[in-house]
Design a protein around this motif. Structure first.
Motif, PDB file in Angstrom:
ATOM      1  N   PRO A 278     103.106  75.601  70.883  1.00 39.19           N
ATOM      2  CA  PRO A 278     104.360  75.001  71.377  1.00 39.19           C
ATOM      3  C   PRO A 278     104.985  74.044  70.376  1.00 39.19           C
ATOM      4  O   PRO A 278     106.204  73.948  70.298  1.00 39.19           O
ATOM      5  CB  PRO A 278     103.920  74.277  72.654  1.00 39.19           C
ATOM      6  CG  PRO A 278     102.641  74.943  73.070  1.00 39.19           C
ATOM      7  CD  PRO A 278     101.976  75.362  71.797  1.00 39.19           C
ATOM      8  N   GLY A 279     104.156  73.364  69.574  1.00 43.44           N
ATOM      9  CA  GLY A 279     104.711  72.442  68.591  1.00 43.44           C
ATOM     10  C   GLY A 279     105.526  73.146  67.526  1.00 43.44           C
ATOM     11  O   GLY A 279     106.607  72.680  67.144  1.00 43.44           O
ATOM     12  N   LEU A 280     105.008  74.294  67.035  1.00 46.88           N
ATOM     13  CA  LEU A 280     105.744  75.048  66.022  1.00 46.88           C
ATOM     14  C   LEU A 280     107.050  75.588  66.579  1.00 46.88           C
ATOM     15  O   LEU A 280     108.104  75.510  65.935  1.00 46.88           O
ATOM     16  CB  LEU A 280     104.863  76.196  65.506  1.00 46.88           C
ATOM     17  CG  LEU A 280     105.519  77.150  64.495  1.00 46.88           C
ATOM     18  CD1 LEU A 280     105.964  76.389  63.247  1.00 46.88           C
ATOM     19  CD2 LEU A 280     104.578  78.294  64.134  1.00 46.88           C
ATOM     20  N   LEU A 281     107.002  76.112  67.798  1.00 48.41           N
ATOM     21  CA  LEU A 281     108.227  76.643  68.409  1.00 48.41           C
ATOM     22  C   LEU A 281     109.244  75.527  68.635  1.00 48.41           C
ATOM     23  O   LEU A 281     110.449  75.725  68.419  1.00 48.41           O
ATOM     24  CB  LEU A 281     107.882  77.325  69.736  1.00 48.41           C
ATOM     25  CG  LEU A 281     106.975  78.556  69.648  1.00 48.41           C
ATOM     26  CD1 LEU A 281     106.675  79.102  71.031  1.00 48.41           C
ATOM     27  CD2 LEU A 281     107.625  79.649  68.791  1.00 48.41           C
ATOM     28  N   GLN A 282     108.775  74.367  69.050  1.00 41.95           N
ATOM     29  CA  GLN A 282     109.691  73.262  69.295  1.00 41.95           C
ATOM     30  C   GLN A 282     110.322  72.781  67.997  1.00 41.95           C
ATOM     31  O   GLN A 282     111.520  72.477  67.953  1.00 41.95           O
ATOM     32  CB  GLN A 282     108.947  72.115  69.992  1.00 41.95           C
ATOM     33  CG  GLN A 282     109.816  70.913  70.328  1.00 41.95           C
ATOM     34  CD  GLN A 282     110.898  71.247  71.326  1.00 41.95           C
ATOM     35  OE1 GLN A 282     110.716  72.133  72.162  1.00 41.95           O
ATOM     36  NE2 GLN A 282     112.028  70.577  71.226  1.00 41.95           N
ATOM     37  N   SER A 283     109.536  72.716  66.919  1.00 34.95           N
ATOM     38  CA  SER A 283     110.100  72.295  65.635  1.00 34.95           C
ATOM     39  C   SER A 283     111.131  73.296  65.126  1.00 34.95           C
ATOM     40  O   SER A 283     112.186  72.907  64.603  1.00 34.95           O
ATOM     41  CB  SER A 283     108.977  72.115  64.610  1.00 34.95           C
ATOM     42  OG  SER A 283     108.317  73.360  64.364  1.00 34.95           O
ATOM     43  N   LEU A 284     110.850  74.602  65.269  1.00 34.53           N
ATOM     44  CA  LEU A 284     111.833  75.614  64.878  1.00 34.53           C
ATOM     45  C   LEU A 284     113.109  75.487  65.701  1.00 34.53           C
ATOM     46  O   LEU A 284     114.230  75.616  65.182  1.00 34.53           O
ATOM     47  CB  LEU A 284     111.235  77.010  65.046  1.00 34.53           C
ATOM     48  CG  LEU A 284     110.251  77.474  63.966  1.00 34.53           C
ATOM     49  CD1 LEU A 284     109.649  78.826  64.336  1.00 34.53           C
ATOM     50  CD2 LEU A 284     110.953  77.578  62.609  1.00 34.53           C
ATOM     51  N   LEU A 285     112.950  75.222  67.004  1.00 36.98           N
ATOM     52  CA  LEU A 285     114.117  75.100  67.872  1.00 36.98           C
ATOM     53  C   LEU A 285     114.952  73.884  67.479  1.00 36.98           C
ATOM     54  O   LEU A 285     116.195  73.952  67.452  1.00 36.98           O
ATOM     55  CB  LEU A 285     113.655  74.975  69.332  1.00 36.98           C
ATOM     56  CG  LEU A 285     114.748  75.010  70.395  1.00 36.98           C
ATOM     57  CD1 LEU A 285     115.523  76.320  70.339  1.00 36.98           C
ATOM     58  CD2 LEU A 285     114.159  74.817  71.778  1.00 36.98           C
ATOM     59  N   GLU A 286     114.308  72.790  67.138  1.00 36.33           N
ATOM     60  CA  GLU A 286     115.052  71.602  66.715  1.00 36.33           C
ATOM     61  C   GLU A 286     115.757  71.833  65.384  1.00 36.33           C
ATOM     62  O   GLU A 286     116.896  71.376  65.194  1.00 36.33           O
ATOM     63  CB  GLU A 286     114.092  70.418  66.615  1.00 36.33           C
ATOM     64  CG  GLU A 286     113.542  69.972  67.962  1.00 36.33           C
ATOM     65  CD  GLU A 286     112.516  68.867  67.813  1.00 36.33           C
ATOM     66  OE1 GLU A 286     112.203  68.522  66.651  1.00 36.33           O
ATOM     67  OE2 GLU A 286     112.033  68.350  68.852  1.00 36.33           O
ATOM     68  N   ARG A 287     115.120  72.545  64.466  1.00 33.13           N
ATOM     69  CA  ARG A 287     115.779  72.875  63.195  1.00 33.13           C
ATOM     70  C   ARG A 287     116.996  73.753  63.423  1.00 33.13           C
ATOM     71  O   ARG A 287     118.036  73.592  62.788  1.00 33.13           O
ATOM     72  CB  ARG A 287     114.795  73.571  62.264  1.00 33.13           C
ATOM     73  CG  ARG A 287     113.791  72.638  61.606  1.00 33.13           C
ATOM     74  CD  ARG A 287     112.778  73.437  60.814  1.00 33.13           C
ATOM     75  NE  ARG A 287     113.431  74.352  59.885  1.00 33.13           N
ATOM     76  CZ  ARG A 287     112.843  75.393  59.294  1.00 33.13           C
ATOM     77  NH1 ARG A 287     111.557  75.637  59.537  1.00 33.13           N
ATOM     78  NH2 ARG A 287     113.511  76.156  58.463  1.00 33.13           N
ATOM     79  N   GLY A 288     116.883  74.701  64.331  1.00 32.77           N
ATOM     80  CA  GLY A 288     118.031  75.557  64.637  1.00 32.77           C
ATOM     81  C   GLY A 288     119.181  74.786  65.247  1.00 32.77           C
ATOM     82  O   GLY A 288     120.353  75.089  64.979  1.00 32.77           O
ATOM     83  N   GLN A 289     118.864  73.774  66.048  1.00 33.26           N
ATOM     84  CA  GLN A 289     119.929  72.959  66.625  1.00 33.26           C
ATOM     85  C   GLN A 289     120.640  72.131  65.579  1.00 33.26           C
ATOM     86  O   GLN A 289     121.824  71.830  65.723  1.00 33.26           O
ATOM     87  CB  GLN A 289     119.336  72.060  67.711  1.00 33.26           C
ATOM     88  CG  GLN A 289     118.819  72.819  68.935  1.00 33.26           C
ATOM     89  CD  GLN A 289     118.122  71.906  69.929  1.00 33.26           C
ATOM     90  OE1 GLN A 289     117.903  70.734  69.641  1.00 33.26           O
ATOM     91  NE2 GLN A 289     117.779  72.447  71.090  1.00 33.26           N
ATOM     92  N   GLN A 290     119.943  71.766  64.506  1.00 32.91           N
ATOM     93  CA  GLN A 290     120.558  70.986  63.437  1.00 32.91           C
ATOM     94  C   GLN A 290     121.446  71.825  62.525  1.00 32.91           C
ATOM     95  O   GLN A 290     122.289  71.282  61.810  1.00 32.91           O
ATOM     96  CB  GLN A 290     119.477  70.302  62.601  1.00 32.91           C
ATOM     97  CG  GLN A 290     118.681  69.253  63.365  1.00 32.91           C
ATOM     98  CD  GLN A 290     117.558  68.664  62.538  1.00 32.91           C
ATOM     99  OE1 GLN A 290     117.324  69.115  61.412  1.00 32.91           O
ATOM    100  NE2 GLN A 290     116.881  67.666  63.089  1.00 32.91           N
TER     101      GLN A 290
END
Length: 836
Positions: A278-290
């Protein structure tokens, strides 16, 4: 005559009429035909120049027709209203030339409809013109200059828009070309419109590119709904490349596109390599939002993150070491699980949650039934239910309430055991409190039934004691038995004693136990109660002595000159007793109205064991009067109180009446012992013997003297003495309320008979030395303080009465009270005294 060839030539060249608006049209013609305009205008000038010879210098005009028209006038058509310069045939607005008639001034026609003007002679018609032939060459030169400048500008624009030289112009260069067209007022053309569209599109691309870059810098804080999709980003970059304009923002857009494509590749790899953390997916999702660009894989990442979060929350909720969640949390997890992306892990977690929720609801319902059921369950059953529910990793409110109820029940049982196993019997108030608490508990308690039985038995004993033994002389129901039996510690103050009596009448009573200084905690200790009672007895004795001295110093109401004063006695009615009808209390020595208090019997003995007394044994008459402030109860016999104490000792409950009865009994037995010792002394025994002999003699002498002592009236006198003797032998029947009600007439005759023998009474019949009288009077006073009836008290009273003259004034007062209809026997028959 004018030749019409120039007009026909003009029509062939331009296909238009030469009317006032023609020149304006020439000046605003499509700029792609500037040469044609110049050539045509030049030809027009030469064709019309030949006819100008027929006109004067100032009247040279453009376009005269060969219709015999010789007159012309110059007209500023632009100053005329539109309706005055319209052709009456084609409604064309004339600006350069028109044909009019002097005879028909209301209309004019263009040169194409000269035959439609009017039917007047051509000599009456004239030409109206705007410009002369001398003015046309200057206009032609201006048109040529303007056409050449426009041609130069148009070539620059065409090269820039079509990138003919292979170099894209900057945005500033295109804006300069647009500014030149605006400043020189070039007419709107297709080329100018293309330039404007290119500039507008380029500026929009620049603004959008800047917004994209600034949105990437803002990150998650940018405005929602303004993100661009990946396809839109590619189209946008292609649009910027296709524009004939050089923009340095293209490099920024290319960089963003490269970042997005790299992120898309990384997201696809993360989605393929399931399960990901979940941590990796959350970090990817936050990068995509940026990035500021919507990537198709971002939605999949979002679903995967929500799924991972939900599974992690379920895992933490069901963990043994975690804090137990509520039923609402379980239901919320199930509802949230329905919206996450399906997967085998999600299906398994939902099944576990549903099973756990079903079990928890079943146990919660079972606990609810235990809490609300009328048939209460024993603690062992509830403990088993709680033990089973402890294995469920869910917080159950009803189970918690059941656990708290069980804990309260155990504490209640411990309190019951502590009270039952104490040094003393438990107080009734404590048991009643425990019973009230136990009834509110949703637990079946065996001890509760035992306590209820003990409380019921105590109340039953108390209800039997009150009406049968102690009938209170006060007319209020707030007084309890301990208050009646408690010593009056403040008896020394007449005002205090009287005010307390009035407070009792008004319901503002302050109990004697409070006056003894006993707190609520002291009342629970039998030793403290007994010590306080002993101290109160001594204070009561000292106080009554002081009160007797104070009241004895007051003026007698029987005196003729008695008036109200600050030291005068006050009856219970609040008035000063005066004259005949006043009685003095034998204990406190205070005076009262005979009609306001309960008066004693006159001829009845208090001891049923004594034989009937002779009528002239006046010392045995019941003339003792105790006021309602001194006599607070019916004063049962000591044997009755001892029977009550025996019954009370069988109860496993401590009542407030217990210590009061015990103290009263001990006090009465102690007094009885001292009284018997005095009565058994040699001097007092001899005095009692003399009274017995005198009584026998009077009884023997009463029969032969009956007819002499009670004269008859009309043959009925012989029956009067036996009737009075019957009163002496059976006083209860005479003084009962029923006999008084049914024999009212005979009662009046009895009072007359008693009044008739008063002159025959004499005394004293005994000589009491002061050494003998003083102890007897002290014993009499202490005996009157006791709320109990003793035979020794009556014996001492008879001795003291026999040792002094008969109190004829009191006897007369008692007879007067009875004659006046006062209630004599209310206290002895269980009723209350007459209220003032």
């Amino acid at each position: 005559m004018y030749n019409s060839e120039p007009m026909e030539v003009r029509r062939q060249l331009w296909g238009v009429r030469l009317f006032p608006s023609s020149l304006t049209w020439l000046l605003g013609i499509e700029l792609k035909l500037p040469g044609l305009c110049n050539k045509s205008l030049y030809l027009l000038t030469h064709l019309t120049y030949g006819i100008s010879a027929t006109l004067t210098g100032s009247e040279q005009c453009v376009g005269c027709m060969p219709q015999g028209i010789t007159e012309a006038e110059r007209e500023a058509f632009e100053l005329l209203p539109d309706d005055e310069r319209q052709c009456i045939k084609c409604k064309t607005t004339c600006f350069l030339s028109a044909l009019a008639c002097y005879d028909c001034p209301d209309g004019l026609v263009c040169l194409s409809h000269i035959n439609d003007l009017c039917k007047c002679s051509s000599s009456r018609q004239y030409l109206r013109y705007r410009y002369t032939l001398d003015e046309l060459p200057a206009m032609l030169h201006k048109l040529k200059v303007r056409a050449e400048s426009f041609d130069t500008w148009a070539n620059k624009v065409r090269v820039a828009l079509e990138v003919e030289d292979g170099r894209k112009r900057s945005l500033e260069e295109l804006r300069a070309l647009e500014s030149e067209a605006r400043e020189r007022r070039f007419p709107n053309s297709e080329l100018l419109q293309r330039l404007k569209n290119c500039l507008s599109e380029a500026e929009a691309c620049v603004s959008r590119a800047l917004g994209l870059v600034s949105g990437q810098e803002a990150g998650p804080d940018r405005v929602a709904g303004l993100q661009m999709t990946l396809a839109e980003l590619r189209d946008f970059l292609g649009q910027m490349n296709n524009l004939p304009c050089a923009m340095h923002q293209i490099g920024d857009v290319k960089g963003i596109l490269e970042q997005v494509e790299a992120y898309q590749t990384e997201a696809r790899e993360a989605l393929v390599s399931q399960p990901s953390s979940p941590g990796l997916l959350q970090s990817l999702l936050e990068r995509g939002q940026q990035l500021g660009v919507e990537v198709p894989e971002a939605q999949q990442l979002q679903r995967q993150v929500e799924q991972a979060r939900w599974l992690d929350e379920v895992k933490r909720t069901l963990a043994p070491s975690a804090r137990r969640g509520t039923l609402a949390i379980m239901r919320g997890l199930l509802v949230a699980g329905a919206s996450v992306a399906p997967s085998p892990a999600v299906d398994k977690a939902q099944a576990e949650l549903q099973e756990l929720l079903t079990i928890a609801e079943r146990w919660e319902e079972k606990a609810h039934l235990c809490l609300e059921a009328r048939q209460k369950h024993p603690p062992a059953t509830l403990e088993a239910i709680i033990h089973e529910a402890e294995n469920i990793p869910v917080h159950l409110p009803n189970i918690q309430s059941l656990k708290e109820a069980l804990a309260k029940a155990r504490a209640w049982i411990a309190d019951v055991d502590e009270i039952q196993n104490g040094d003393h019997y438990p107080c009734l108030d404590d048991l009643e409190g425990l019973v009230a608490v136990g009834r509110d508990l949703p637990v079946g308690l065996e001890e509760l039934r035992q306590l209820e039985l003990q409380v019921l038995t105590a109340h039953s004993w108390r209800e039997k004691v009150r009406p049968s033994t102690f009938t209170y002389t006060w007319s209020f129901a707030s007084v309890c038995l301990p208050q009646v039996l408690c010593p009056c510690a403040d008896a020394g103050s007449d005002s205090t004693k009287r005010s307390r009596w009035m407070e009792k009448e008004l319901g503002l009573y302050k109990s004697d136990t409070e006056l003894l200084g006993l707190s609520a905690q002291d009342l629970r200790d039998p030793g403290s109660v007994i010590v306080a009672f002993k101290e109160g007895e001594q204070k009561e004795k000292e106080g009554i002595l002081q009160l007797r001295r104070t009241n004895s110093a007051k003026p007698s109401p029987l005196a003729l000159l008695t008036t109200a004063s600050s030291t005068a006695s006050i009856c219970v009615c609040g008035q000063v007793p005066a004259g005949v009808g006043a009685l003095q209390c034998d204990l406190c020595q205070d005076w009262f109205h005979g009609r306001c208090v309960t008066v004693p019997r006159l001829l009845s003995s208090q001891r049923s064991s004594l034989p009937s007394s002779p009528l002239l044994a006046w010392w045995e008459w019941d003339t003792k009067f105790l006021c309602p402030l001194c006599m607070r109860s019916r004063r049962p016999r000591l044997e009755t109180i001892l029977a009550l104490l025996v019954a009370l000792q069988r109860l496993p409950v401590r009542l407030p009446e217990g210590e009061a009865l015990q103290c009263l009994t001990e006090r009465a037995i102690s007094w009885q012992g001292r009284a018997r010792q005095v009565l058994a002394s040699e001097e007092v025994t001899a005095l009692l013997g003399r009274l017995a002999e005198l009584r026998q003699r009077l009884q023997a002498e009463s029969k032969p003297e009956e007819s002499l002592a009670y004269p008859s009236d009309g043959g009925e006198g012989t029956g009067n003495m036996p009737k009075v003797q019957g009163l002496l032998e059976n006083g209860d029947s005479v003084t009962s309320p029923e006999k008084v009600a049914t024999e009212e007439g005979s009662g009046k005759r009895d009072l007359e008979l008693l009044s008739s023998i008063l002159p025959q009474l004499s005394g004293p019949v005994l000589e009491l030395p002061e050494a003998t009288r003083a102890p007897l009077e002290e014993l009499m006073m202490e005996g009157d303080l006791l709320e109990v009836t003793l035979d020794e008290n009556h014996s001492i009273w008879q001795l003291l009465q026999a040792g002094q003259p008969p109190d004829l004034k009191r006897v007369q007062t008692l007879l007067e009270v009875r004659r006046g209809g006062a209630i004599i026997d209310m206290a002895w028959s269980g009723q209350v005294g007459r209220e003032p």
